[in-house]
Design a protein around this motif. Structure first.
Motif, short mmCIF file in Angstrom:
data_model
loop_
_atom_site.label_atom_id
_atom_site.label_comp_id
_atom_site.label_asym_id
_atom_site.label_seq_id
_atom_site.Cartn_x
_atom_site.Cartn_y
_atom_site.Cartn_z
N ARG A 1 23.61 43.21 89.26
CA ARG A 1 23.30 41.95 88.57
C ARG A 1 24.45 40.96 88.67
NH1 ARG A 1 19.21 41.23 84.21
NH2 ARG A 1 17.70 42.85 84.58
N ASN B 1 11.86 36.56 83.88
CA ASN B 1 12.27 35.72 85.00
C ASN B 1 11.02 35.24 85.74
OD1 ASN B 1 14.28 34.54 86.71
ND2 ASN B 1 13.75 36.07 88.24
N ALA C 1 12.13 43.90 92.49
CA ALA C 1 12.39 42.46 92.37
C ALA C 1 11.23 41.70 92.99
CB ALA C 1 13.70 42.09 93.04
N GLU D 1 8.07 38.07 87.00
CA GLU D 1 8.64 39.41 87.01
C GLU D 1 8.45 40.04 85.63
OE1 GLU D 1 12.00 38.93 90.42
OE2 GLU D 1 12.68 38.86 88.36
N TYR E 1 11.88 44.41 85.34
CA TYR E 1 11.97 44.18 86.78
C TYR E 1 12.76 42.92 87.06
CZ TYR E 1 8.43 47.77 87.13
OH TYR E 1 7.76 48.96 87.03
N GLY E 2 13.47 42.90 88.19
CA GLY E 2 14.22 41.71 88.57
C GLY E 2 15.20 41.30 87.50
N TYR E 3 15.23 40.01 87.16
CA TYR E 3 16.15 39.51 86.13
C TYR E 3 15.50 39.45 84.74
CZ TYR E 3 19.94 38.37 89.25
OH TYR E 3 20.99 38.46 90.13
#
Length: 104
Positions: free
Chosen positions: A34, A52, A73, A95, A99-101
């Motif tokens: 991250r 996100n 992601a 997302e 998951y992802g940010y």
């Protein structure tokens, strides 16, 4: 019988230690990734946390892409499809939590 119980306890302790070590390594590696990855998209606050959302394209119609479970992601995985759709549509990739940010 005592030997069997002792062996079983050793196996259970080894499995628990491996689970703890794996979880700790995953948390450390996730934090490093991250911090070294450039954020993409924008953070949208939802009742239980932040999600996100990546928005691109400028068409009149909007296409929303939602991934299945297991896509680490989605905004990055959908990038080739997003590039194809951008000239004709406004493309939104959400997302999910975890998951992802997005928050866990």
């Amino acid at each position: 019988m005592k030997k069997f119980v002792r062996v079983l306890m050793v196996i259970l302790i080894a499995v628990a230690a491996l689970a703890i070590l794996s979880t700790a390594a995953n948390l450390v590696i996730g934090a490093v990734e991250r911090s070294s990855t450039r954020p993409y998209g924008e953070i949208v606050t939802v009742d239980s946390g932040d999600v996100n959302v990546s928005v691109s394209g400028s068409g009149d119609e909007t296409v929303v892409l939602l991934s299945g479970y297991g896509t680490a992601a989605p905004a990055l995985d959908f990038a080739p499809l997003t590039r194809e759709l951008e000239p004709h549509y406004r493309v939104v990739v959400v997302e999910r939590f975890g998951y992802g940010y997005s928050d866990l």
